[in-house]
Design an enzyme around this catalytic site. Sequence first.
Site, PDB file in Angstrom:
ATOM      1  N   GLY A  20       0.829  -1.201   0.000  1.00 36.85           N
ATOM      2  CA  GLY A  20       0.000   0.000   0.000  1.00 36.85           C
ATOM      3  C   GLY A  20       0.868   1.258   0.000  1.00 36.85           C
ATOM      4  N   GLN A  21       0.192   2.380  -0.182  1.00 41.97           N
ATOM      5  CA  GLN A  21       0.916   3.646  -0.305  1.00 41.97           C
ATOM      6  C   GLN A  21       1.714   4.000   0.960  1.00 41.97           C
ATOM      7  OE1 GLN A  21       0.140   8.212  -1.714  1.00 41.97           O
ATOM      8  NE2 GLN A  21      -1.571   7.159  -0.843  1.00 41.97           N
ATOM      9  N   ASP A  73      -3.272 -11.457   7.141  1.00 39.37           N
ATOM     10  CA  ASP A  73      -4.564 -11.025   6.604  1.00 39.37           C
ATOM     11  C   ASP A  73      -5.453 -10.577   7.766  1.00 39.37           C
ATOM     12  OD1 ASP A  73      -7.130 -10.812   5.513  1.00 39.37           O
ATOM     13  OD2 ASP A  73      -6.803 -12.472   4.109  1.00 39.37           O
ATOM     14  N   LEU A  74      -5.935  -9.346   7.681  1.00 38.78           N
ATOM     15  CA  LEU A  74      -6.758  -8.808   8.776  1.00 38.78           C
ATOM     16  C   LEU A  74      -8.057  -9.591   8.967  1.00 38.78           C
ATOM     17  CD1 LEU A  74      -5.916  -5.096   8.027  1.00 38.78           C
ATOM     18  CD2 LEU A  74      -5.640  -6.153  10.284  1.00 38.78           C
ATOM     19  N   ALA A 113      -5.659  -1.869   5.426  1.00 38.55           N
ATOM     20  CA  ALA A 113      -7.069  -1.491   5.564  1.00 38.55           C
ATOM     21  C   ALA A 113      -7.823  -1.857   4.299  1.00 38.55           C
ATOM     22  CB  ALA A 113      -7.194   0.020   5.801  1.00 38.55           C
ATOM     23  N   TYR A 158     -17.547   3.067   4.472  1.00 35.91           N
ATOM     24  CA  TYR A 158     -16.101   3.063   4.735  1.00 35.91           C
ATOM     25  C   TYR A 158     -15.796   3.836   6.027  1.00 35.91           C
ATOM     26  CZ  TYR A 158     -11.203   4.571   4.257  1.00 35.91           C
ATOM     27  OH  TYR A 158      -9.873   4.844   4.494  1.00 35.91           O
ATOM     28  N   LYS A 215     -14.210   2.443   9.531  1.00 38.32           N
ATOM     29  CA  LYS A 215     -12.962   2.965  10.107  1.00 38.32           C
ATOM     30  C   LYS A 215     -13.211   3.498  11.528  1.00 38.32           C
ATOM     31  CE  LYS A 215      -9.420   3.302   8.339  1.00 38.32           C
ATOM     32  NZ  LYS A 215      -8.282   2.335   8.336  1.00 38.32           N
TER      33      LYS A 215
END
Length: 301
Positions: A17-18, A44-45, A68, A133, A137
């Site tokens: 990811g970024q 893996d979450l 995420a 989303y 979160k």
Amino acid sequence: MQHPRMALRIATIGRNGQVARALAAAADGQSGITLDQAPSSEADLRDHASLSRFIDRSAPDVLINAGAYTFVDRAETEGEAAFAINEAGPRFLAETCARRGIPFVHMSTDCVFDGTKAEPYAEEDTPNPLSAYGRSKLAGERAVAEVNPDALTVRVCWVFSGFANNFVSKLISLARDASSLQIVDDQVGPPTFAPDVASALLRIAGAMRGAPGSLSGLLHLAAPDEMDRAAMARAIMTESRRQGGPFAAITGISSTAYAAAAHRPLNARLSGALATQMFALSWTPWPEALERSVAAVLARG
Ligand SMILES: NC(=O)c1ccc[n+]([C@@H]2O[C@H](COP(=O)([O-])OP(=O)(O)OC[C@H]3O[C@@H](n4cnc5c(N)ncnc54)[C@H](OP(=O)(O)O)[C@@H]3O)[C@@H](O)[C@H]2O)c1
């Protein structure tokens, strides 16, 4: 007490990811830091046993959850996956870290707010997410705080860079096939350079090392600049053309007319003042961050 020359071992959930990639670049060459990053195929979450195995193997001084479910629009119809990855997984990580005395840094988003505040959002402001989303979160933030009061949740917004997928890479990719693009001009936020987020996270990890609870609760990491999405898009296109990349003319459009599946806060401004002061953070000036990001995206082809 920590030995001053002992390397700081940081593990991250997420590798491609970024933010995870920016962390790898920031840690590279810092002799006091070793980074152990797990892609979702390893940790893996949704698979708590895989998270335990990774933490056992890695035995980090600090764990950062940079993983995420980040598909903001798809989350409207994939709520189960969003909550499994953004709430249940982080809850398990936070519990595990509490049990093992490992300082834990979780990441969250401006999308926990409804965007109706006139000023930038501070840490103590009341969330009210507009999207699935954002709700997933927020549920993750609350789960982490409930099971591990020593954990720190870092909220970021409008993160961009030359790494992975982000607004810069998406726009340049779209401009390869379109001569004009419609971008919303009523959402305002602080474009925040991922390498700055990564440097700040490394400092935060250093401060938390060996001292769970020394920093806990919520902290916003956001650059001081602010602009609307269409203005950001125009700047990206101008810079891309200057560097010989694709260009598309940008037309501003309202969020209502754009009709994305998920609602986003019109005011996505997080105030990064507290973190900036606490850690004496410096933010890369927007023109320089933009130039570096566009160059990296164009170099990737
Ligand atoms: N980018 C932004 O503008 C922005 C704004 C607000 C908040 N945030 C928050 O910042 C954090 C990092 O975001 P990002 O921009 O780096 O996201 P990203 O570029 O979309 O990358 C997503 C990361 O999550 C990992 N991941 C996805 N599903 C997973 C799973 N089931 N188990 C474990 N890991 C999984 C991916 O794993 P792999 O390494 O295997 O690909 C990847 O590393 C997230 O908490 C996000 O909500 C980002």
